[in-house]
Design a protein around this motif. Structure first.
Motif, PDB file in Angstrom:
ATOM      1  N   LYS A 240       1.022  -1.131   0.278  1.00 59.89           N
ATOM      2  CA  LYS A 240       0.156  -0.001   0.252  1.00 59.89           C
ATOM      3  C   LYS A 240       0.570   1.212   0.367  1.00 59.89           C
ATOM      4  O   LYS A 240       0.634   2.018  -0.382  1.00 59.89           O
ATOM      5  N   HIS A 241       1.845   0.991   0.473  1.00 59.64           N
ATOM      6  CA  HIS A 241       2.925   2.474   0.692  1.00 59.64           C
ATOM      7  C   HIS A 241       4.526   1.785   0.876  1.00 59.64           C
ATOM      8  O   HIS A 241       4.789   1.002   1.653  1.00 59.64           O
ATOM      9  N   GLN A 242       5.022   2.505  -0.310  1.00 58.92           N
ATOM     10  CA  GLN A 242       7.070   1.898  -0.473  1.00 58.92           C
ATOM     11  C   GLN A 242       6.968   3.198  -0.023  1.00 58.92           C
ATOM     12  O   GLN A 242       7.038   3.506  -0.675  1.00 58.92           O
ATOM     13  N   TYR A 243       8.840   2.138   0.784  1.00 61.14           N
ATOM     14  CA  TYR A 243       9.455   3.413   1.274  1.00 61.14           C
ATOM     15  C   TYR A 243      10.113   4.397  -0.781  1.00 61.14           C
ATOM     16  O   TYR A 243      10.593   5.759   0.332  1.00 61.14           O
ATOM     17  N   ASP A 244      10.440   3.697  -1.325  1.00 61.42           N
ATOM     18  CA  ASP A 244      11.052   5.012  -1.978  1.00 61.42           C
ATOM     19  C   ASP A 244       9.903   4.895  -3.643  1.00 61.42           C
ATOM     20  O   ASP A 244       8.766   4.987  -3.980  1.00 61.42           O
ATOM     21  N   PHE A 245       9.422   6.115  -2.721  1.00 63.72           N
ATOM     22  CA  PHE A 245       7.829   6.115  -3.136  1.00 63.72           C
ATOM     23  C   PHE A 245       7.965   6.899  -4.775  1.00 63.72           C
ATOM     24  O   PHE A 245       6.941   6.567  -5.511  1.00 63.72           O
ATOM     25  N   ASP A 246       8.649   7.797  -4.791  1.00 62.72           N
ATOM     26  CA  ASP A 246       9.153   8.706  -5.929  1.00 62.72           C
ATOM     27  C   ASP A 246      11.040   9.183  -5.667  1.00 62.72           C
ATOM     28  O   ASP A 246      11.403   8.315  -4.823  1.00 62.72           O
ATOM     29  N   ALA A 247      10.740   9.972  -7.090  1.00 59.74           N
ATOM     30  CA  ALA A 247      12.256  10.287  -6.803  1.00 59.74           C
ATOM     31  C   ALA A 247      12.756  11.253  -6.086  1.00 59.74           C
ATOM     32  O   ALA A 247      14.450  10.433  -5.416  1.00 59.74           O
ATOM     33  N   ALA A 248      11.842  12.207  -5.181  1.00 55.47           N
ATOM     34  CA  ALA A 248      12.512  12.949  -3.976  1.00 55.47           C
ATOM     35  C   ALA A 248      12.626  11.941  -2.387  1.00 55.47           C
ATOM     36  O   ALA A 248      13.504  12.290  -1.922  1.00 55.47           O
ATOM     37  N   ILE A 267      14.454   5.745 -12.775  1.00 53.17           N
ATOM     38  CA  ILE A 267      13.089   6.287 -13.496  1.00 53.17           C
ATOM     39  C   ILE A 267      12.287   5.103 -13.739  1.00 53.17           C
ATOM     40  O   ILE A 267      12.527   4.985 -15.061  1.00 53.17           O
ATOM     41  N   GLU A 268      11.031   4.958 -13.692  1.00 47.84           N
ATOM     42  CA  GLU A 268      10.061   4.215 -15.228  1.00 47.84           C
ATOM     43  C   GLU A 268       9.162   4.838 -14.610  1.00 47.84           C
ATOM     44  O   GLU A 268       8.430   6.065 -13.853  1.00 47.84           O
ATOM     45  N   ALA A 269       8.670   5.085 -16.170  1.00 45.06           N
ATOM     46  CA  ALA A 269       7.491   5.910 -16.448  1.00 45.06           C
ATOM     47  C   ALA A 269       6.521   5.946 -15.560  1.00 45.06           C
ATOM     48  O   ALA A 269       5.536   6.408 -15.055  1.00 45.06           O
ATOM     49  N   ASN A 270       5.944   4.444 -16.027  1.00 42.35           N
ATOM     50  CA  ASN A 270       5.105   3.524 -15.383  1.00 42.35           C
ATOM     51  C   ASN A 270       4.349   4.062 -13.911  1.00 42.35           C
ATOM     52  O   ASN A 270       3.336   4.473 -13.137  1.00 42.35           O
ATOM     53  N   HIS A 271       5.695   3.996 -12.827  1.00 45.42           N
ATOM     54  CA  HIS A 271       5.915   4.043 -11.284  1.00 45.42           C
ATOM     55  C   HIS A 271       5.422   5.532 -11.212  1.00 45.42           C
ATOM     56  O   HIS A 271       5.395   6.165 -10.280  1.00 45.42           O
ATOM     57  N   ALA A 272       6.125   6.478 -12.569  1.00 47.90           N
ATOM     58  CA  ALA A 272       5.757   7.762 -12.106  1.00 47.90           C
ATOM     59  C   ALA A 272       4.704   8.453 -11.905  1.00 47.90           C
ATOM     60  O   ALA A 272       4.162   9.526 -10.618  1.00 47.90           O
ATOM     61  N   THR A 273       3.503   7.547 -12.801  1.00 50.05           N
ATOM     62  CA  THR A 273       2.550   8.694 -12.780  1.00 50.05           C
ATOM     63  C   THR A 273       1.663   7.595 -11.581  1.00 50.05           C
ATOM     64  O   THR A 273       0.704   8.022 -11.386  1.00 50.05           O
ATOM     65  N   LEU A 274       1.920   6.779 -10.969  1.00 50.99           N
ATOM     66  CA  LEU A 274       1.415   5.979 -10.348  1.00 50.99           C
ATOM     67  C   LEU A 274       1.878   7.139  -9.000  1.00 50.99           C
ATOM     68  O   LEU A 274       0.872   6.878  -7.945  1.00 50.99           O
ATOM     69  N   ALA A 275       2.462   7.739  -8.448  1.00 49.55           N
ATOM     70  CA  ALA A 275       2.459   8.434  -7.228  1.00 49.55           C
ATOM     71  C   ALA A 275       1.729   9.866  -7.794  1.00 49.55           C
ATOM     72  O   ALA A 275       2.489  10.204  -6.328  1.00 49.55           O
ATOM     73  N   GLY A 276       1.696   9.715  -8.563  1.00 42.51           N
ATOM     74  CA  GLY A 276       0.572  11.341  -9.078  1.00 42.51           C
ATOM     75  C   GLY A 276       1.971  12.533  -9.893  1.00 42.51           C
ATOM     76  O   GLY A 276       1.843  13.478  -9.902  1.00 42.51           O
ATOM     77  N   HIS A 281       8.993  14.595 -14.605  1.00 49.61           N
ATOM     78  CA  HIS A 281       8.248  15.238 -12.804  1.00 49.61           C
ATOM     79  C   HIS A 281       9.727  14.547 -12.641  1.00 49.61           C
ATOM     80  O   HIS A 281      10.678  14.987 -11.954  1.00 49.61           O
ATOM     81  N   ASP A 282       9.492  13.189 -12.836  1.00 46.46           N
ATOM     82  CA  ASP A 282      10.847  12.138 -12.423  1.00 46.46           C
ATOM     83  C   ASP A 282      11.957  12.704 -12.706  1.00 46.46           C
ATOM     84  O   ASP A 282      12.591  12.985 -12.065  1.00 46.46           O
ATOM     85  N   LEU A 283      12.347  12.913 -13.773  1.00 46.94           N
ATOM     86  CA  LEU A 283      13.710  13.110 -14.907  1.00 46.94           C
ATOM     87  C   LEU A 283      14.032  14.061 -14.082  1.00 46.94           C
ATOM     88  O   LEU A 283      14.938  14.534 -13.820  1.00 46.94           O
TER      89      LEU A 283
END
Length: 439
Positions: A240-248, A267-276, A281-283
């Motif tokens: 439900k909540h992963q510790y490596d949530f996004d790039a920041a 950086i994965e595109a699909n993961h960035a959009t799952l983080a909102g 942005h993540d790049l």
């Protein structure tokens, strides 16, 4: 070795006017863009797990695609057949790299020693294929999320025995990555997180994850691994909540535990959009922190809301991706790994080829359009002008750290009230992008 993908020859560049589904329309590997060939801006890689292992199953149904390649799944014969299929596939597409998890390569045994023996055997075979073809390993990793032992994570597990098993897998996967000449090693913490705080000691778990990563760095360097370690951010799913949530969040974690000298981000595109966030942005966050290591090239379906791992097809997205990569000066060790799989009804071998052609063409067109945006210059010029008040006077003193809160307050009192900042002109800039893309 007999040909596995019969009727499909080497995929050639035929140009945008071609209607051939088994040809590149935009990816011309030797075409020079801003001083470098396309293939150097975008070192494409095949994901072993999706392309050679995924059979189209989902939570509602079994496989639709035959990935046996003439052998019985779950056997070492099948492991060798996947090697044959993978190298034939990469040769025909002109892909120069592959990525792998340990248990993508061989069926996992009940005994760790036997699994490692199988890994040694298959990587000997892969090494021969690499020498014959010139194809290289981009990165390796360990699958520490599929087996039930990792239900509570690997480094974050509440079981010291599971932690030790994870360490053993990382050790072996690092050895294999060095053996195959991999340029990077990835930690994807798919279950490094929690479902509820009622049973979780977050500080304890994050400290243990950091300990595992530090030991990996120490061991990797001791056996001659000179590449980069990467964290692949993802906010949720399966946890439900992963510790490596996004790039920041991942950058903050690496800095907190002193890992930022050896680690960057994948950086994965699909993961960035799952983080909102957007992929861009993540790049950007990774790049401005000198943490951009590699890219998993895919896309998700925003209507579904989970990790669908689709092949990229949106040229706007790939343009914005390549804009960030160009601005960052390219990827030092990393590449563009198609962590992507064909859709469940796309079950033929030709579909596999057409999917990669789609992805490679989409990124190639994105590269061309990103270069055109930079050469056009209007966006860069606008951004520079937007912050021009910091190039002289009080703004310059702020940037150089040559002022104080008291001086700024006195300046503000004498000024009275500032004028409104200049218009952001977002709609104009979006039109500029459209003009470059379609004008």
């Amino acid at each position: 070795m007999s040909e596995l993908f019969k009727g499909i020859g080497s995929i050639k560049y035929e140009g945008a006017g071609s209607k051939n589904p088994l040809a590149f329309h935009h990816y011309n590997k030797d075409q020079v863009v801003l001083g470098k060939p396309m293939k150097e801006w975008m070192p494409f890689a095949m994901a072993w797990w999706h392309n050679l292992c995924a059979g189209g199953s989902d939570m509602f149904g079994r496989n639709t695609t035959d990935k046996g390649f003439g052998a019985e799944p779950g056997t070492m014969e099948h492991a060798r057949a996947k090697v044959d299929a993978g190298f034939e596939f990469m040769q025909k597409l002109g892909i120069e790299y592959f990525c792998f998890h340990d248990v993508d390569l061989v069926p996992e045994a009940d005994d760790l020693k036997e699994t490692n023996r199988r890994l040694d055997e298959i990587t000997d075979y892969i090494s021969v294929k690499m020498k014959e073809t010139g194809i290289k390993c981009l990165w390796g990793t360990a699958n520490m999320f599929s087996n039930p032992r990792f239900m509570n994570g690997a480094g974050s597990s509440n079981s010291a025995d599971v932690f030790c098993f994870a360490a053993a897998q990382v050790k072996k996967a690092l050895e294999l990555t060095v053996k195959l000449g991999g340029r990077g090693y990835v930690f994807w913490g798919g279950r490094e997180g929690y479902e509820t705080l009622l049973n979780t000691d977050v500080k304890f778990e994050q400290e243990n994850i950091a300990k595992l990563m530090k030991m990996a760095v120490e061991y990797g360097r001791s056996i001659g691994f000179t590449g980069e370690f990467w964290i692949e951010p993802k906010p949720k799913e399966p946890m439900k909540h992963q510790y490596d949530f996004d790039a920041a969040t991942s950058i903050g974690f690496l800095r907190q535990y002193g890992l930022d000298k050896d680690f960057k981000l994948n950086i994965e595109a699909n993961h960035a959009t799952l983080a909102g966030h957007s992929f861009q942005h993540d790049l950007r966050i990774a790049a401005i922190n000198d943490m951009l290591g590699s890219v998993d090239a895919n896309t998700g379906d925003l209507l579904l809301g989970w990790d669908t791992d689709e092949f990229p097809f949106n040229v706007y997205d790939t343009t914005m991706c390549m804009y960030e990569v160009i601005k960052a000066g390219g990827l030092k060790y990393g590449g563009f790994n198609f962590d992507s799989k064909t859709r469940r009804p796309s079950y033929t071998h030709q579909d596999m080829f057409e999917a990669f052609i789609l992805g490679m063409d989409t990124f190639a067109l994105g590269l061309l359009k990103a270069a055109a945006m930079i050469e056009d210059g209007r966006i860069d010029a606008f951004v520079k002008e937007r912050y021009s008040s910091y190039e002289s006077g009080i703004g310059e003193k702020i940037r150089k750290g040559e002022t104080s809160l008291a001086e700024l307050a006195a300046y503000a009192e004498e000024m009275g009230a500032p004028q409104l900042p200049g218009s952001g002109r977002q709609e104009y800039l979006e039109r500029v992008v459209n003009e470059v893309l379609f004008g």
